[in-house]
Design a protein around this motif. Structure first.
Motif, PDB file in Angstrom:
ATOM      1  N   MET A 124       0.853  -1.178   0.000  1.00  0.00           N
ATOM      2  CA  MET A 124       0.000   0.000   0.000  1.00  0.00           C
ATOM      3  C   MET A 124       0.895   1.236   0.000  1.00  0.00           C
ATOM      4  O   MET A 124       1.521   1.506  -1.001  1.00  0.00           O
ATOM      5  CB  MET A 124      -1.000  -0.030   1.158  1.00  0.00           C
ATOM      6  CG  MET A 124      -2.332   0.510   0.690  1.00  0.00           C
ATOM      7  SD  MET A 124      -3.671   0.140   1.802  1.00  0.00           S
ATOM      8  CE  MET A 124      -4.471   1.730   1.807  1.00  0.00           C
ATOM      9  N   SER A 125       1.053   1.936   1.118  1.00  0.00           N
ATOM     10  CA  SER A 125       1.882   3.155   1.082  1.00  0.00           C
ATOM     11  C   SER A 125       3.268   2.937   1.681  1.00  0.00           C
ATOM     12  O   SER A 125       4.130   3.802   1.582  1.00  0.00           O
ATOM     13  CB  SER A 125       1.179   4.269   1.860  1.00  0.00           C
ATOM     14  OG  SER A 125       1.208   3.974   3.246  1.00  0.00           O
ATOM     15  N   THR A 126       3.469   1.790   2.314  1.00  0.00           N
ATOM     16  CA  THR A 126       4.692   1.604   3.099  1.00  0.00           C
ATOM     17  C   THR A 126       5.788   0.948   2.277  1.00  0.00           C
ATOM     18  O   THR A 126       5.618  -0.170   1.782  1.00  0.00           O
ATOM     19  CB  THR A 126       4.392   0.765   4.351  1.00  0.00           C
ATOM     20  OG1 THR A 126       3.306   1.392   5.035  1.00  0.00           O
ATOM     21  CG2 THR A 126       5.596   0.693   5.277  1.00  0.00           C
ATOM     22  N   SER A 127       6.892   1.655   2.146  1.00  0.00           N
ATOM     23  CA  SER A 127       7.958   1.125   1.299  1.00  0.00           C
ATOM     24  C   SER A 127       8.677  -0.012   2.020  1.00  0.00           C
ATOM     25  O   SER A 127       8.684  -0.091   3.243  1.00  0.00           O
ATOM     26  CB  SER A 127       8.933   2.239   0.929  1.00  0.00           C
ATOM     27  OG  SER A 127      10.062   2.189   1.764  1.00  0.00           O
ATOM     28  N   VAL A 128       9.262  -0.892   1.223  1.00  0.00           N
ATOM     29  CA  VAL A 128       9.998  -2.034   1.774  1.00  0.00           C
ATOM     30  C   VAL A 128      11.054  -1.546   2.766  1.00  0.00           C
ATOM     31  O   VAL A 128      11.274  -2.164   3.812  1.00  0.00           O
ATOM     32  CB  VAL A 128      10.651  -2.845   0.634  1.00  0.00           C
ATOM     33  CG1 VAL A 128      11.638  -3.856   1.188  1.00  0.00           C
ATOM     34  CG2 VAL A 128       9.595  -3.555  -0.185  1.00  0.00           C
ATOM     35  N   THR A 129      11.667  -0.409   2.463  1.00  0.00           N
ATOM     36  CA  THR A 129      12.733   0.078   3.343  1.00  0.00           C
ATOM     37  C   THR A 129      12.199   0.458   4.727  1.00  0.00           C
ATOM     38  O   THR A 129      12.939   0.445   5.697  1.00  0.00           O
ATOM     39  CB  THR A 129      13.433   1.314   2.733  1.00  0.00           C
ATOM     40  OG1 THR A 129      12.422   2.287   2.455  1.00  0.00           O
ATOM     41  CG2 THR A 129      14.160   0.967   1.454  1.00  0.00           C
ATOM     42  N   LYS A 130      10.910   0.772   4.792  1.00  0.00           N
ATOM     43  CA  LYS A 130      10.320   1.130   6.088  1.00  0.00           C
ATOM     44  C   LYS A 130       9.638  -0.043   6.786  1.00  0.00           C
ATOM     45  O   LYS A 130       9.221   0.074   7.932  1.00  0.00           O
ATOM     46  CB  LYS A 130       9.291   2.253   5.896  1.00  0.00           C
ATOM     47  CG  LYS A 130       9.926   3.585   5.576  1.00  0.00           C
ATOM     48  CD  LYS A 130       8.869   4.658   5.448  1.00  0.00           C
ATOM     49  CE  LYS A 130       9.519   5.996   5.128  1.00  0.00           C
ATOM     50  NZ  LYS A 130       8.514   6.980   4.725  1.00  0.00           N
ATOM     51  N   SER A 131       9.492  -1.153   6.076  1.00  0.00           N
ATOM     52  CA  SER A 131       8.738  -2.266   6.670  1.00  0.00           C
ATOM     53  C   SER A 131       9.566  -3.510   6.927  1.00  0.00           C
ATOM     54  O   SER A 131       9.163  -4.373   7.692  1.00  0.00           O
ATOM     55  CB  SER A 131       7.572  -2.659   5.751  1.00  0.00           C
ATOM     56  OG  SER A 131       8.073  -3.213   4.548  1.00  0.00           O
ATOM     57  N   THR A 132      10.715  -3.607   6.280  1.00  0.00           N
ATOM     58  CA  THR A 132      11.382  -4.901   6.238  1.00  0.00           C
ATOM     59  C   THR A 132      12.870  -4.760   6.563  1.00  0.00           C
ATOM     60  O   THR A 132      13.554  -3.926   5.963  1.00  0.00           O
ATOM     61  CB  THR A 132      11.184  -5.530   4.835  1.00  0.00           C
ATOM     62  OG1 THR A 132       9.787  -5.518   4.540  1.00  0.00           O
ATOM     63  CG2 THR A 132      11.678  -6.958   4.790  1.00  0.00           C
ATOM     64  N   SER A 133      13.327  -5.570   7.500  1.00  0.00           N
ATOM     65  CA  SER A 133      14.700  -5.398   7.986  1.00  0.00           C
ATOM     66  C   SER A 133      15.734  -5.758   6.926  1.00  0.00           C
ATOM     67  O   SER A 133      16.758  -5.106   6.814  1.00  0.00           O
ATOM     68  CB  SER A 133      14.918  -6.221   9.251  1.00  0.00           C
ATOM     69  OG  SER A 133      14.617  -7.570   8.993  1.00  0.00           O
ATOM     70  N   ILE A 134      15.456  -6.796   6.146  1.00  0.00           N
ATOM     71  CA  ILE A 134      16.375  -7.147   5.050  1.00  0.00           C
ATOM     72  C   ILE A 134      15.637  -6.886   3.742  1.00  0.00           C
ATOM     73  O   ILE A 134      14.666  -7.576   3.426  1.00  0.00           O
ATOM     74  CB  ILE A 134      16.813  -8.621   5.155  1.00  0.00           C
ATOM     75  CG1 ILE A 134      17.639  -8.812   6.432  1.00  0.00           C
ATOM     76  CG2 ILE A 134      17.619  -9.044   3.932  1.00  0.00           C
ATOM     77  CD1 ILE A 134      17.994 -10.238   6.750  1.00  0.00           C
ATOM     78  N   THR A 135      16.075  -5.878   3.004  1.00  0.00           N
ATOM     79  CA  THR A 135      15.294  -5.450   1.842  1.00  0.00           C
ATOM     80  C   THR A 135      15.546  -6.313   0.599  1.00  0.00           C
ATOM     81  O   THR A 135      14.776  -6.237  -0.350  1.00  0.00           O
ATOM     82  CB  THR A 135      15.564  -3.970   1.508  1.00  0.00           C
ATOM     83  OG1 THR A 135      16.968  -3.787   1.408  1.00  0.00           O
ATOM     84  CG2 THR A 135      15.006  -3.072   2.589  1.00  0.00           C
TER      85      THR A 135
END
Lengths: 322, 319
Positions: free
Chosen positions: B178-189
């Motif tokens: 949705m609006s949340t980028s992988v960099t803001k949601s996931t520890s290993i991108t």
């Protein structure tokens, strides 16, 4: 008729269906080598092998979801969630997936799966292993919910559940596994959605299901000794619910007491109560349900959280006086 | 898939997905569609087509909320798809499923899903059933980058790895849940690296390059078919539109969007095939015209189709 326990009756039902249809398979936690937390599946691994009696990791959402996927591709899985309290971990797969797929695809796919689980009090299993959460499933169109109280019903209904083309939630009671009763020698399939009059009577009807049925039957015997003719109706299925049987009994006696182990607020007792008043508006209705409490570990606390025989007798007499 | 064996067909189906999605946007603007829940896959065409091209007839796929591309790549009837978007009874799911649940088991699609990640255990169970029946099919299980943070991702990959199930998991990493980028949601991108936690192959592929996606998926499908177990593929891509029709995507920059559009999977592939002498500019134009004809017919069909009767809500709840 042969005598067997509720546990053995369910196992025999599973065994017969697995013999009859090689699409029937079991999956769940500790159901294989260990035979299940309550030993319902004991011996089935040796008989049917690890492909058909699958010990899964501690992954409840996977168990329920994999069962959906297996059913979609033509198997007839019987998934076990060890305690009904653990369905919280699998609820999406049951409510949003299993119950909805047939409808969402315009009827193109079917999800013929059974989810076996067990609930209820009686073993000091405390707050997270003793609940009666059936109302959650009864609320969901697309699911069927059965809760047998006797060995014969348990066997007849597990066989019906496995043969059903829809997801069926099959809820056992941990306090019933050692209960012995007569089971027919010949094959018996009990239609889902049919209640059963476990005791005839004319002054008062008690409607219940699962283990609480036995407390009601015992209360009915005591009432009978006092000259009160009490009918006891065992719903057996909660979705679909047998409106015809409820109506028949309520019309016959005019007074209905609803008794559930499940706690009161927004519980199954509320639904049954409402149905009685809708079906037979002139009937007088009362209910006794589990208390709106968290179930405690101590046997004293546990016991006080669910209806007792004395409470049922008292409520029955009060209803007759009204 | 037989209909996706040639470079021209890969291009054609990518173009068909793109134009279908644009037509949906247009029909939405006209108020023709049922609701606002339309998750367009514009920008992600190479991933849908490349992964599905690696399958054979009889294989299975689980789809998700951004699933129009999967259906089209599987060879769905565009008329029945359009009718479903319009909420008409002639649609694939009789107007009961809509955009988010559009599926057809006859195409091998086990179902699209409105719950993020929910198709993962279902696809995994289907793969177990294939093994159970001694079948040779493979299950393709695509999902977005948001789904890797759902618990069922872990439960399913662990189980599939344990049993070496014939399944290929594809992370369609469009970089925004949705609006949340992988960099803001996931520890290993680098999401494919999660494969090492399950002892399975993890592959990264450029999700804007249809042939690269096809090659990577093909290897994974072959491995699965040989009984060597699952693969986790990360196909990095980009969705040009917002999450759904109600999202103008304020959480990312126009520069970023432009950068990705420079690598457009369709334009890139058209250029490549023209350079290789496989097609001409004129062939591309003809494909475009053919697609417009298909879509015009589909819109006409959907528009003229009846809505379901109100009473049909009571049907198909139980089999």
């Amino acid at each position: 008729m042969k005598e067997m326990t509720y546990r053995d009756a369910i196992r025999e039902g599973l065994w017969e269906e697995m013999k009859r249809d090689d699409r029937v398979c079991l999956l769940g936690e500790d159901i294989g080598v260990y035979g299940g937390a309550y030993k319902v599946t004991r011996g089935l691994l040796d008989e049917f092998g690890p492909m058909r009696v699958l010990d899964t990791p501690m992954s409840e959402a996977l168990i329920a979801g994999a069962a959906v996927g297996m059913a979609l591709v033509g198997l007839r899985p019987v998934a076990e969630i060890m305690y009904i309290d653990f369905v919280t971990l699998a609820m999406d797969q049951i409510v949003n997936q299993a119950a909805k797929f047939h409808f969402m695809t315009g009827g193109k796919v079917k999800v013929p799966m059974v989810l076996r689980t067990q609930g209820g009090t009686g073993r000091s299993a405390a707050a997270q292993h003793s609940q009666s959460l059936e109302a959650w499933f009864v609320h969901i169109p697309g699911l069927k919910v059965v809760m047998p109280a006797t060995p014969a019903d348990a066997k007849g209904l597990i066989k019906a559940a496995i043969r059903d083309e829809n997801p069926v939630i099959f809820i056992e009671h941990k306090g019933l596994y050692n209960l012995k009763g007569p089971v027919p020698e010949e094959e018996q399939i009990i239609e889902i959605g049919k209640a059963d009059v476990k005791k005839e009577g004319k002054d008062l009807s008690i409607i219940s299901y699962s283990k609480m049925l036995h407390t009601c039957l015992s209360a009915a015997e005591k009432l009978e000794e006092e000259g009160i003719s009490t009918e006891v109706l065992d719903l057996r299925s909660l979705r679909p619910m047998d409106d015809e049987a409820i109506k028949k009994s309520a019309e016959k006696t005019g007074r209905v007491l609803v008794v559930t182990e499940a706690n009161k607020t927004a519980g199954t007792s509320a639904e049954i109560f409402a149905r009685v008043t809708e079906l037979v508006p002139k009937a007088r209705v009362a209910r006794i349900a589990g208390k709106d409490v968290v179930i405690g570990c101590s046997p004293v606390l546990e016991k006080s959280s669910i209806p007792s025989e004395e409470e049922i007798i008292e409520a029955a007499k009060k209803l007759l006086e009204s | 898939m037989k209909h996706l064996k040639t470079p021209e067909s890969l291009l054609f189906y990518m173009m068909l997905i793109r134009e279908f999605e644009l037509k949906i946007a247009e029909m939405f603007a006209y108020g023709k569609l049922a609701g606002t829940m339309f998750h367009l896959s514009v920008g992600q065409e190479a991933t849908s087509v490349g992964t599905i091209a690696a399958l054979e007839e009889g294989d299975f796929i689980s789809s998700h909320h951004r699933g129009h591309g999967h259906m089209i790549a599987l060879g769905a009837d565009i008329k029945l798809m359009m009718a479903e978007m319009f909420g008409k009874r002639t649609g694939y799911c009789k107007g009961k499923g809509g955009s988010m649940h559009i599926a057809d088991i006859e195409l091998g699609n086990l179902g699209a899903n409105g719950i993020v990640g929910a198709g993962i255990p279902i696809a995994t169970g289907a793969a177990y059933a294939v093994r159970y029946r001694g079948g040779k099919q493979v299950v393709l299980c695509p999902f977005g980058d948001g789904a890797v943070n759902e618990g069922v991702f872990h439960e399913s990959l662990n189980f599939a790895a344990l049993h070496k199930l014939p399944i290929v998991y594809v992370i369609e990493n469009n970089q925004y849940a949705m609006s949340t980028s992988v960099t803001k949601s996931t520890s290993i991108t680098d999401l494919y690296k999660r494969a090492c936690a399950y002892g399975i192959s993890g592959e990264f592929v450029d999700g804007m390059d249809v042939e690269a996606v096809l090659e990577t998926t093909k290897k994974a499908v072959e491995r699965a078919r040989r009984g060597e177990g699952p693969t986790l593929i990360e196909s990095r891509t980009y969705r040009y539109y917002g999450h759904s029709r109600s999202d103008p995507a304020p959480y990312r920059t126009k520069e970023e969007e432009e950068e990705w559009k420079q690598r457009d999977p369709i334009k890139q592939y058209q250029r490549k095939l023209i350079e290789r002498g496989i097609i001409t500019e004129n062939d591309v134009k003809k494909m475009g015209e053919e697609i417009q004809k298909i879509l015009d017919e589909a819109v006409k069909f959907a528009d003229e189709s009846p809505y379901p009767e109100p009473s049909e809500i009571f049907e198909d709840i139980y089999a």
